[in-house]
Design a protein around this motif. Sequence first.
Motif, PDB file in Angstrom:
ATOM      1  N   ILE A  45       1.050  -1.003   0.120  1.00  0.00           N
ATOM      2  CA  ILE A  45       0.125   0.078   0.009  1.00  0.00           C
ATOM      3  C   ILE A  45       0.922   1.193  -0.127  1.00  0.00           C
ATOM      4  N   PHE A  46       2.004   1.195   0.684  1.00  0.00           N
ATOM      5  CA  PHE A  46       2.860   2.357   0.547  1.00  0.00           C
ATOM      6  C   PHE A  46       3.982   2.350  -0.549  1.00  0.00           C
ATOM      7  N   MET A  47       4.218   1.220  -1.081  1.00  0.00           N
ATOM      8  CA  MET A  47       5.088   1.337  -2.400  1.00  0.00           C
ATOM      9  C   MET A  47       4.351   1.670  -3.663  1.00  0.00           C
ATOM     10  N   PHE A  48       3.126   1.112  -3.655  1.00  0.00           N
ATOM     11  CA  PHE A  48       2.645   1.634  -4.927  1.00  0.00           C
ATOM     12  C   PHE A  48       2.397   3.319  -5.370  1.00  0.00           C
ATOM     13  N   PRO A  49       2.093   3.994  -4.339  1.00  0.00           N
ATOM     14  CA  PRO A  49       2.185   5.471  -4.782  1.00  0.00           C
ATOM     15  C   PRO A  49       3.373   5.876  -4.801  1.00  0.00           C
ATOM     16  N   TRP A  50       4.428   5.430  -4.203  1.00  0.00           N
ATOM     17  CA  TRP A  50       5.776   5.931  -4.196  1.00  0.00           C
ATOM     18  C   TRP A  50       6.168   5.534  -5.890  1.00  0.00           C
ATOM     19  N   ALA A  51       5.893   4.264  -6.132  1.00  0.00           N
ATOM     20  CA  ALA A  51       6.403   3.785  -7.545  1.00  0.00           C
ATOM     21  C   ALA A  51       5.777   4.703  -8.576  1.00  0.00           C
ATOM     22  N   ILE A  52       4.525   5.204  -8.343  1.00  0.00           N
ATOM     23  CA  ILE A  52       3.738   6.029  -9.331  1.00  0.00           C
ATOM     24  C   ILE A  52       4.280   7.527  -9.471  1.00  0.00           C
ATOM     25  N   ASN A  53       4.919   7.998  -8.374  1.00  0.00           N
ATOM     26  CA  ASN A  53       5.409   9.383  -8.188  1.00  0.00           C
ATOM     27  C   ASN A  53       6.880   9.428  -7.928  1.00  0.00           C
ATOM     28  N   ILE A  54       7.311   8.404  -8.442  1.00  0.00           N
ATOM     29  CA  ILE A  54       8.882   8.203  -8.310  1.00  0.00           C
ATOM     30  C   ILE A  54       9.900   9.287  -8.961  1.00  0.00           C
ATOM     31  N   LEU A  55       9.160   9.818 -10.022  1.00  0.00           N
ATOM     32  CA  LEU A  55       9.896  11.123 -10.887  1.00  0.00           C
ATOM     33  C   LEU A  55       9.806  12.438 -10.268  1.00  0.00           C
ATOM     34  N   GLU A  56       8.531  12.532  -9.473  1.00  0.00           N
ATOM     35  CA  GLU A  56       8.506  13.791  -8.676  1.00  0.00           C
ATOM     36  C   GLU A  56       9.109  13.797  -7.359  1.00  0.00           C
ATOM     37  N   PHE A  72      12.567   2.630   4.307  1.00  0.00           N
ATOM     38  CA  PHE A  72      11.453   1.945   4.580  1.00  0.00           C
ATOM     39  C   PHE A  72      11.774   0.564   4.346  1.00  0.00           C
ATOM     40  N   MET A  73      12.419   0.170   3.139  1.00  0.00           N
ATOM     41  CA  MET A  73      12.832  -1.124   2.808  1.00  0.00           C
ATOM     42  C   MET A  73      13.799  -1.716   3.871  1.00  0.00           C
ATOM     43  N   GLY A  74      14.662  -0.829   4.196  1.00  0.00           N
ATOM     44  CA  GLY A  74      15.613  -1.404   5.217  1.00  0.00           C
ATOM     45  C   GLY A  74      14.803  -1.885   6.507  1.00  0.00           C
ATOM     46  N   LEU A  75      13.852  -1.062   6.920  1.00  0.00           N
ATOM     47  CA  LEU A  75      13.061  -1.386   8.019  1.00  0.00           C
ATOM     48  C   LEU A  75      12.521  -2.762   8.023  1.00  0.00           C
ATOM     49  N   LEU A  76      11.813  -2.784   6.783  1.00  0.00           N
ATOM     50  CA  LEU A  76      11.100  -3.989   6.618  1.00  0.00           C
ATOM     51  C   LEU A  76      12.050  -5.399   6.302  1.00  0.00           C
ATOM     52  N   PHE A  77      13.097  -5.068   5.971  1.00  0.00           N
ATOM     53  CA  PHE A  77      14.147  -6.304   5.736  1.00  0.00           C
ATOM     54  C   PHE A  77      14.733  -6.536   7.493  1.00  0.00           C
ATOM     55  N   ALA A  78      14.983  -5.390   8.034  1.00  0.00           N
ATOM     56  CA  ALA A  78      15.294  -5.664   9.339  1.00  0.00           C
ATOM     57  C   ALA A  78      14.127  -6.473  10.310  1.00  0.00           C
ATOM     58  N   GLY A  79      12.957  -6.333  10.019  1.00  0.00           N
ATOM     59  CA  GLY A  79      11.816  -7.031  10.588  1.00  0.00           C
ATOM     60  C   GLY A  79      11.782  -8.562  10.092  1.00  0.00           C
ATOM     61  N   LEU A  80      12.019  -8.557   8.870  1.00  0.00           N
ATOM     62  CA  LEU A  80      12.260  -9.950   8.090  1.00  0.00           C
ATOM     63  C   LEU A  80      13.231 -10.865   8.733  1.00  0.00           C
ATOM     64  N   ILE A  81      14.138 -10.075   8.988  1.00  0.00           N
ATOM     65  CA  ILE A  81      15.516 -10.899   9.666  1.00  0.00           C
ATOM     66  C   ILE A  81      15.160 -11.128  11.189  1.00  0.00           C
ATOM     67  N   TYR A  82      14.492 -10.134  11.879  1.00  0.00           N
ATOM     68  CA  TYR A  82      14.026 -10.460  13.218  1.00  0.00           C
ATOM     69  C   TYR A  82      13.365 -11.540  13.354  1.00  0.00           C
ATOM     70  N   LEU A  83      12.138 -11.783  12.237  1.00  0.00           N
ATOM     71  CA  LEU A  83      11.300 -13.014  12.322  1.00  0.00           C
ATOM     72  C   LEU A  83      12.168 -14.108  11.879  1.00  0.00           C
ATOM     73  N   TYR A  84      12.892 -14.260  11.249  1.00  0.00           N
ATOM     74  CA  TYR A  84      13.850 -15.287  10.647  1.00  0.00           C
ATOM     75  C   TYR A  84      14.726 -15.992  12.018  1.00  0.00           C
ATOM     76  N   LYS A  85      15.135 -15.034  12.871  1.00  0.00           N
ATOM     77  CA  LYS A  85      15.968 -15.178  13.866  1.00  0.00           C
ATOM     78  C   LYS A  85      14.982 -15.808  14.957  1.00  0.00           C
ATOM     79  N   LYS A  86      13.863 -15.419  15.195  1.00  0.00           N
ATOM     80  CA  LYS A  86      13.000 -15.962  15.982  1.00  0.00           C
ATOM     81  C   LYS A  86      12.507 -17.287  15.696  1.00  0.00           C
ATOM     82  N   LYS A  87      12.694 -17.451  14.416  1.00  0.00           N
ATOM     83  CA  LYS A  87      12.161 -18.634  13.736  1.00  0.00           C
ATOM     84  C   LYS A  87      10.566 -18.971  13.661  1.00  0.00           C
ATOM     85  N   ALA A  88       9.950 -17.492  13.439  1.00  0.00           N
ATOM     86  CA  ALA A  88       8.563 -17.828  13.419  1.00  0.00           C
ATOM     87  C   ALA A  88       8.200 -17.984  11.880  1.00  0.00           C
ATOM     88  N   LEU A  89       9.109 -18.143  11.008  1.00  0.00           N
ATOM     89  CA  LEU A  89       8.830 -18.811   9.481  1.00  0.00           C
ATOM     90  C   LEU A  89       9.162 -20.052   9.336  1.00  0.00           C
TER      91      LEU A  89
END
Length: 120
Positions: free
Chosen positions: A77-88, A100-117
């Motif tokens: 939901i947050f990436m789609f408007p960014w992709a539309i307005n990337i030039l502006e 934003f992507m770095g924070l999401l990647f950090a959350g994914l690594i946290y889930l992987y370390k907690k073995k939630a996946l």
Amino acid sequence: MSTELILASAIFVAIGLILTCVFVLSRFVGPKNENSEMKNSVYESGVTNPIGTTNIRFSVKFYLVAISFLLFDVEIIFMFPWAINILELGYFGLFKMFIFMGLLFAGLIYLYKKKALSWD
């Protein structure tokens, strides 16, 4: 009052009356099932007599996967408007999206370390 307001309220009242009439008519005209035993019985994928109880406990991992799916799905939901307005947005917008992507990647690594996946 304006004519548009009068027309909108007349349409609103007409829709309300039509829906009320449809619900009242379906109560009198529709089929009735007098057999309450059949009405209250459990039907699950073609099995009329389920095995076991309905009070079983689920693993917390089901909920962890569901919540993590929702969190990572909302990122679209947050990436789609960014992709539309990337030039502006320019380089500043690109930098923000990398954060934003770095924070999401950090959350994914946290889930992987907690073995939630991983499933046992």
